[in-house]
Design a protein around this motif. Structure first.
Motif, PDB file in Angstrom:
ATOM      1  N   TYR A   1      -5.453   8.968   8.672  1.00 44.26           N
ATOM      2  CA  TYR A   1      -6.279   8.048   7.880  1.00 44.26           C
ATOM      3  C   TYR A   1      -6.910   8.788   6.699  1.00 44.26           C
ATOM      4  CZ  TYR A   1      -5.801   5.182  12.053  1.00 44.26           C
ATOM      5  OH  TYR A   1      -5.294   4.472  13.113  1.00 44.26           O
ATOM      6  N   GLN A   2      -6.745   8.231   5.496  1.00 43.20           N
ATOM      7  CA  GLN A   2      -7.288   8.848   4.292  1.00 43.20           C
ATOM      8  C   GLN A   2      -8.660   8.302   3.916  1.00 43.20           C
ATOM      9  OE1 GLN A   2      -5.493  11.477   2.789  1.00 43.20           O
ATOM     10  NE2 GLN A   2      -4.425  11.163   4.741  1.00 43.20           N
ATOM     11  N   ASP A   3      -8.981   7.083   4.378  1.00 40.46           N
ATOM     12  CA  ASP A   3     -10.292   6.493   4.099  1.00 40.46           C
ATOM     13  C   ASP A   3     -10.639   5.518   5.205  1.00 40.46           C
ATOM     14  OD1 ASP A   3      -9.095   3.889   3.462  1.00 40.46           O
ATOM     15  OD2 ASP A   3      -8.505   4.794   1.557  1.00 40.46           O
TER      16      ASP A   3
ATOM     17  N   SER B   1     -10.927   2.171   5.195  1.00 40.19           N
ATOM     18  CA  SER B   1     -10.430   0.796   5.220  1.00 40.19           C
ATOM     19  C   SER B   1      -8.910   0.670   5.140  1.00 40.19           C
ATOM     20  CB  SER B   1     -11.051   0.006   4.055  1.00 40.19           C
ATOM     21  OG  SER B   1     -10.767   0.633   2.815  1.00 40.19           O
ATOM     22  N   SER B   2      -8.202   1.747   4.877  1.00 44.91           N
ATOM     23  CA  SER B   2      -6.749   1.667   4.683  1.00 44.91           C
ATOM     24  C   SER B   2      -5.994   1.921   5.977  1.00 44.91           C
ATOM     25  CB  SER B   2      -6.300   2.680   3.626  1.00 44.91           C
ATOM     26  OG  SER B   2      -6.948   2.449   2.399  1.00 44.91           O
ATOM     27  N   ALA B   3      -4.766   1.420   6.008  1.00 48.89           N
ATOM     28  CA  ALA B   3      -3.877   1.719   7.121  1.00 48.89           C
ATOM     29  C   ALA B   3      -3.470   3.198   7.052  1.00 48.89           C
ATOM     30  CB  ALA B   3      -2.641   0.826   7.051  1.00 48.89           C
TER      31      ALA B   3
ATOM     32  N   TYR C   1      -1.253   6.780   7.226  1.00 50.85           N
ATOM     33  CA  TYR C   1       0.080   7.337   7.059  1.00 50.85           C
ATOM     34  C   TYR C   1       0.571   7.722   8.456  1.00 50.85           C
ATOM     35  CZ  TYR C   1      -0.951   7.712   2.073  1.00 50.85           C
ATOM     36  OH  TYR C   1      -1.270   7.426   0.768  1.00 50.85           O
TER      37      TYR C   1
ATOM     38  N   THR D   1      -0.950  -0.580  11.219  1.00 51.70           N
ATOM     39  CA  THR D   1      -1.528  -1.438  10.177  1.00 51.70           C
ATOM     40  C   THR D   1      -3.045  -1.525  10.236  1.00 51.70           C
ATOM     41  OG1 THR D   1      -1.256  -3.400  11.587  1.00 51.70           O
ATOM     42  CG2 THR D   1       0.569  -2.838  10.112  1.00 51.70           C
TER      43      THR D   1
ATOM     44  N   ALA E   1      -7.042  -0.226  10.264  1.00 47.66           N
ATOM     45  CA  ALA E   1      -7.941   0.850   9.854  1.00 47.66           C
ATOM     46  C   ALA E   1      -8.523   1.505  11.098  1.00 47.66           C
ATOM     47  CB  ALA E   1      -9.058   0.284   8.985  1.00 47.66           C
TER      48      ALA E   1
END
Length: 269
Positions: A96-98, A100-102, A104, A195, A197
């Motif tokens: 997870y990079q942040d 709220s995003s799905a 990698y 998919t 967060a």
């Protein structure tokens, strides 16, 4: 491991988290050191010098060739064993990079060869149902926490805008003599994890029992990877023990699945 080939990148150890392989990534050494100096037709130190008696030339020649054959056979048995796989270890990593995003998503595959890890040539894995193949021509070598040596790749990624296929995989390990052996493993996980967060992860994943802490220095090198220590109540306590730490990631381990939360800066206080 229709046939779509996906190149697997060999990222440094700092780019992933896998407690099963805690230990040192290294180039292992398996060598037989023997020094045999030959001067003017005899081996030094000669038996004659050691025993203070004369040694016949034929006996010196016989001794030299006997030792030479012994060393060649010993080295061959050490480094040229037929390859086979003792164990296959695999993990699916959700990065997870942040907030709220799905994530990698990638997966790692490591084999424990019965022969010397020094002879590792390449590793590839094939999804049995689709025939999709991932190839790593320069695998990593890790000395695991169990004292065994593992060879593999930490970052097999799915094809562009596609998911990692689940089910049975075959893994093929090849040594430097192009001799190949085969193993098998299965990837099974909830497809919703790809998919969602990280704040939407189920409670049974994001709980203290599954938590791990990964610390990195300013060069992005992993310097600690284990459970949070009881005395680490804040960042200052972490920095008191790991003064070179610059960033931290909280990770959750659930079976063969790993969830890596976004990087947090460790501000010196």
């Amino acid at each position: 491991m229709p046939s779509l080939t996906v190149s697997g990148s060999s990222r440094p150890a700092s780019s992933w988290f896998c407690p099963a392989f805690r230990g040192s990534g290294s180039r292992l050494h398996c060598s037989l050191e023997a020094t045999l100096r030959v001067r003017n037709g005899y081996a030094a130190p000669t038996i004659g010098r050691r025993l203070n008696v004369k040694t016949r030339p034929r006996f010196r020649i016989f001794t030299f060739f006997t030792l030479a054959i012994f060393f060649l056979l010993t080295c061959a048995s050490c480094s040229d064993s037929e390859p086979s796989i003792a164990k296959v270890e695999h993990n699916v990593i959700f990065d997870y990079q942040d907030d709220s995003s799905a994530p990698y998503v990638r997966f790692s595959v490591f084999v424990q060869p019965r022969s010397s890890a020094l002879r590792a040539g390449e590793i590839r894995t094939v999804h049995a149902e689709t025939g999709m193949e991932w190839h790593c021509p320069s695998p990593l070598v890790f000395h695991g926490g169990d004292g065994k040596d593992y060879v593999g790749c930490t970052s097999f990624v799915p094809a562009y805008k596609s998911a990692i296929p689940q089910g049975i995989y075959y893994v093929y390990y090849k040594d430097l003599s192009d001799r190949e052996c085969e193993g098998e493993f299965s990837l099974n996980f909830n497809p919703d994890f790809e998919t969602k967060a990280y704040v939407d992860l189920p409670y049974y994943i994001a709980n203290p029992n599954n938590e791990r802490i990964a610390l990195y220095n300013t060069d992005g090198i992993l310097i600690y990877c284990n459970k949070r220590r009881d005395e680490w109540k804040d960042n200052a306590a972490i920095l008191a023990e790991y003064g070179t730490a610059d960033r931290m990631r909280v990770c959750y381990e659930s079976g063969t699945l790993f969830f890596m939360l976004p990087f947090e800066s460790l501000q010196k206080q």
